[in-house]
Write a protein that holds these residues in place. Structure first.
Motif, mmCIF file in Angstrom:
data_model
loop_
_atom_site.group_PDB
_atom_site.id
_atom_site.type_symbol
_atom_site.label_atom_id
_atom_site.label_comp_id
_atom_site.label_asym_id
_atom_site.label_seq_id
_atom_site.Cartn_x
_atom_site.Cartn_y
_atom_site.Cartn_z
ATOM 1 N N GLU A 63 -38.170 12.236 6.881
ATOM 2 C CA GLU A 63 -38.180 11.793 5.401
ATOM 3 C C GLU A 63 -39.640 12.078 5.072
ATOM 4 O O GLU A 63 -40.567 12.204 5.890
ATOM 5 C CB GLU A 63 -37.927 10.298 5.400
ATOM 6 C CG GLU A 63 -36.545 9.820 5.718
ATOM 7 C CD GLU A 63 -36.272 8.290 5.838
ATOM 8 O OE1 GLU A 63 -35.224 7.987 5.651
ATOM 9 O OE2 GLU A 63 -37.555 7.502 5.736
ATOM 10 N N VAL A 65 -42.766 10.488 2.979
ATOM 11 C CA VAL A 65 -42.889 9.222 2.646
ATOM 12 C C VAL A 65 -44.055 9.234 2.025
ATOM 13 O O VAL A 65 -45.052 9.945 2.258
ATOM 14 C CB VAL A 65 -42.765 8.016 3.806
ATOM 15 C CG1 VAL A 65 -41.356 7.853 4.236
ATOM 16 C CG2 VAL A 65 -43.590 8.408 4.869
ATOM 17 N N LEU A 74 -40.199 5.688 0.333
ATOM 18 C CA LEU A 74 -39.635 6.892 0.584
ATOM 19 C C LEU A 74 -39.460 7.757 -0.574
ATOM 20 O O LEU A 74 -39.117 7.366 -1.737
ATOM 21 C CB LEU A 74 -37.892 6.391 0.934
ATOM 22 C CG LEU A 74 -36.948 7.650 1.007
ATOM 23 C CD1 LEU A 74 -37.518 8.505 2.413
ATOM 24 C CD2 LEU A 74 -35.660 7.129 0.995
ATOM 25 N N PRO A 77 -35.225 12.097 1.562
ATOM 26 C CA PRO A 77 -34.994 12.529 2.891
ATOM 27 C C PRO A 77 -35.257 14.171 3.020
ATOM 28 O O PRO A 77 -35.168 14.843 1.939
ATOM 29 C CB PRO A 77 -33.486 12.101 2.749
ATOM 30 C CG PRO A 77 -33.105 11.755 1.772
ATOM 31 C CD PRO A 77 -34.161 11.794 0.649
#
Length: 80
Positions: A63, A65, A74, A77
């Motif tokens: 992911e 972040v 987040l 993805p």
């Protein structure tokens, strides 16, 4: 030296030098050890967006972040 992303802005100059030295000598062994222990790791690549890091989980998921607010957020993805 065990670090979390939130610690990076509080490092002393001596800790920064030690950390940079460790990064220069890194062969990925520590990252693999941490992943095998079931703990996610954080890193950047040349194509990582400014202000973001990649979070990789032991199962291989990744992911993007951001920690700019002080908390992990987040962004998206990443495709595997």
């Amino acid at each position: 030296m065990d670090l979390t992303p939130g610690m990076l802005d509080r490092m002393t100059p001596e800790q920064e030098r030690l950390f940079e030295s460790q990064l220069e000598q890194d062969d990925g062994a520590e990252m693999r050890r941490v992943l095998r222990a079931g703990v996610p790791v954080y890193y950047t690549r040349d194509d990582t967006l400014p202000g973001c890091v990649i979070k990789e989980y032991p199962d291989g998921r990744t992911e993007l972040v951001d920690f700019s607010t002080g908390d992990e957020r987040l962004v998206s993805p990443l495709a595997e």
